[in-house]
Design a protein around this motif. Structure first.
Motif, mmCIF file in Angstrom:
data_model
loop_
_atom_site.group_PDB
_atom_site.id
_atom_site.type_symbol
_atom_site.label_atom_id
_atom_site.label_comp_id
_atom_site.label_asym_id
_atom_site.label_seq_id
_atom_site.Cartn_x
_atom_site.Cartn_y
_atom_site.Cartn_z
ATOM 1 N N PHE A 153 0.823 -1.210 0.000
ATOM 2 C CA PHE A 153 0.000 0.000 0.000
ATOM 3 C C PHE A 153 0.857 1.259 0.000
ATOM 4 O O PHE A 153 0.591 2.201 -0.762
ATOM 5 N N GLU A 154 1.880 1.291 0.836
ATOM 6 C CA GLU A 154 2.705 2.497 0.905
ATOM 7 C C GLU A 154 3.496 2.749 -0.377
ATOM 8 O O GLU A 154 3.931 3.876 -0.638
ATOM 9 N N ALA A 161 0.130 4.011 -2.868
ATOM 10 C CA ALA A 161 -0.711 5.141 -2.475
ATOM 11 C C ALA A 161 -0.200 6.481 -2.993
ATOM 12 O O ALA A 161 -1.012 7.325 -3.424
ATOM 13 N N ASN A 190 -1.417 6.997 -6.455
ATOM 14 C CA ASN A 190 -2.857 7.004 -6.677
ATOM 15 C C ASN A 190 -3.566 7.149 -5.333
ATOM 16 O O ASN A 190 -3.943 6.158 -4.705
ATOM 17 N N PRO A 191 -3.764 8.377 -4.866
ATOM 18 C CA PRO A 191 -4.386 8.585 -3.547
ATOM 19 C C PRO A 191 -5.804 8.042 -3.442
ATOM 20 O O PRO A 191 -6.302 7.848 -2.338
ATOM 21 N N ARG A 192 -6.468 7.772 -4.567
ATOM 22 C CA ARG A 192 -7.830 7.234 -4.527
ATOM 23 C C ARG A 192 -7.857 5.709 -4.478
ATOM 24 O O ARG A 192 -8.925 5.100 -4.385
ATOM 25 N N TYR A 221 -6.638 -0.346 -1.335
ATOM 26 C CA TYR A 221 -5.730 -1.491 -1.319
ATOM 27 C C TYR A 221 -6.264 -2.475 -0.281
ATOM 28 O O TYR A 221 -6.526 -2.109 0.876
ATOM 29 N N ARG A 251 -14.824 6.702 0.041
ATOM 30 C CA ARG A 251 -14.066 7.477 -0.938
ATOM 31 C C ARG A 251 -14.950 8.486 -1.661
ATOM 32 O O ARG A 251 -14.478 9.563 -2.076
ATOM 33 N N ARG A 267 -10.511 10.038 -1.063
ATOM 34 C CA ARG A 267 -9.266 9.307 -0.821
ATOM 35 C C ARG A 267 -9.543 7.821 -0.605
ATOM 36 O O ARG A 267 -10.561 7.441 -0.017
ATOM 37 N N GLY A 268 -8.621 7.001 -1.073
ATOM 38 C CA GLY A 268 -8.695 5.566 -0.829
ATOM 39 C C GLY A 268 -8.109 5.228 0.523
ATOM 40 O O GLY A 268 -8.108 6.029 1.450
ATOM 41 N N GLY A 269 -7.562 4.021 0.640
ATOM 42 C CA GLY A 269 -6.989 3.605 1.916
ATOM 43 C C GLY A 269 -6.734 2.113 1.929
ATOM 44 O O GLY A 269 -6.918 1.424 0.917
ATOM 45 N N TYR A 270 -6.329 1.636 3.086
ATOM 46 C CA TYR A 270 -5.922 0.244 3.240
ATOM 47 C C TYR A 270 -6.981 -0.516 4.033
ATOM 48 O O TYR A 270 -7.366 -0.108 5.136
#
Length: 403
Positions: free
Chosen positions: A116-117, A120, A123-125, A128, A194, A199-202
């Protein structure tokens, strides 16, 4: 974003809810593919990323019953993520994807620099999503895990089977399936979030977490009352009578543990005298005298056929049903009505059936429009959509990064 493969015309009224969502599928074995199958069935553009070479042995033969059922409705790219050129191509795909799903050992994605790191910042959106054996952190995080290991470690085998006969696994990979289902749910939650945050995320879960969660009332029974459940065989651990009883032809399940159901059952069975047995007046009393209750009922139920008992008990409002083998399941009129055997056409097997998605959304219908992709079948197509030229794609092949 391209239209969903389940909606080639792009008609708004027929589009599935995940149309336009692009998913990079790095999963193998069962837990991850179970998650991704939900996304693919509901219209996401799922791109299965595999290493060039033979199909993953854990997934079985590419056209085998397991692979076909797990990997339908996807496109396929054969990309070597260990090859610098292949890794760079993957990063281009990730830069425009909505979701990445993986179920590697925790440390593998970091070694490949696709964690993820790593993605991300590009692609902030991006959402993961990961499934591991035991969690992304903690003392067991680097261990590999499979379903049966989690069944044992998570307590399920200690409460499955008959008392005194030792631990018993259940007959399906319940942790793989549960973890996959939960991760699909988590992805949906994050995609919804989102929409508000941009924003996306883990999102992640594990086989062990899924198993502990699935202990449910057996877990809360311990956490609140300190009771450590044991094996109860086909009987319900706390509700009596609820279990398997013989008939003259095949076993049936009967659930008659509440006061009302117990009364109705005794009447339907033609033995109202059971209602006067002092030890059986309460659920607690019946629980303590479980063996005698079950033996008494069994002596009566075995005198008639399963069909006779099911009809009689249904009339009395008693939950009951046959114990079917799998062939009988798919011959059952209700299962047939629910269309749980979903038709599809396979390039080598012809017209076959796979297990249908069990979710129902009124006005929308899932189906199979793609069988399992051949290894790398859509590689050039997908990479071109990501902006690579024909020359760049040819160079990837020349470097051995693209199959």
């Amino acid at each position: 974003m391209p239209e969903s493969p389940t909606d080639p015309q792009g008609n708004a009224e027929t589009r599935l809810p995940l149309a336009g969502i692009r998913v990079l599928d790095l999963t193998l074995a069962r837990a991850g593919p179970t998650c991704v199958r939900h996304l693919a069935d509901w219209g996401a553009d799922v791109i299965r990323i595999e290493p060039p070479g033979p199909a993953d042995a854990l997934a079985g033969a590419r056209d085998g019953f397991d692979s076909v059922n797990l990997h339908r409705n996807k496109r396929g790219v054969a990309l070597d993520l260990k090859n610098p050129a292949g890794h760079a191509a993957f990063l281009k795909l990730a830069a425009t994807a909505d979701v990445v799903v993986e179920n590697m050992r925790m440390q593998v994605k970091h070694r490949l620099k696709i964690a993820f790191e790593d993605l991300a910042p590009l692609n902030p959106r991006l959402v993961y999503a990961s499934i591991s054996g035991f969690g992304q952190t903690g003392p067991y995080s680097k261990r590999g895990g499979v379903d049966q290991i989690a069944q044992g470690m998570g307590g399920l085998m200690s409460i499955t089977g008959e008392k005194g006969r030792g631990p018993m696994r259940v007959g399906i990979p319940i942790n793989d399936l549960t973890a996959g289902n939960l991760l699909a749910f988590g992805i949906m939650l994050k995609l919804f979030d989102r929409e508000r945050t941009g924003r996306g995320g883990y999102v992640h879960t594990s086989l062990l977490e899924a198993q502990v969660f699935m202990l449910d009332f057996q877990a809360s029974r311990y956490l609140m009352d300190g009771e450590v459940a044991g094996q109860a065989g086909n009987d319900h651990p706390v509700n009596i009578p609820m279990g398997v009883f013989p008939t003259s032809d095949k076993p049936i399940n009967i659930a008659a543990s509440t006061p009302k159901l117990w009364t109705n059952f005794c009447k339907a069975a033609g033995h109202e005298e059971w209602l006067a047995v002092p030890e059986w007046l309460t659920a607690g009393g019946r629980s303590k005298d479980r063996a005698r209750v079950n033996a008494t009922i069994a002596a009566v139920t075995q005198t008639q056929s399963s069909e006779w008992w099911i009809e009689r008990l249904e009339e009395a409002g008693i939950p009951c049903g046959p114990v079917n083998d799998i062939a009988e399941v798919f011959a059952d009129p209700q299962v047939r009505h629910l269309e749980m055997a979903m038709p599809m056409h396979h390039r080598t097997r012809g017209d076959i059936h796979v297990v249908a998605n069990p979710l129902n959304i009124e006005g929308m219908e899932t189906g199979v429009t793609r069988d399992v992709p051949g290894l790398g079948e859509h590689g050039a197509e997908v990479l071109a959509e990501a902006g690579l030229s024909a020359e760049e794609i040819a160079e990837l092949r020349a470097k051995g990064a693209l199959g």
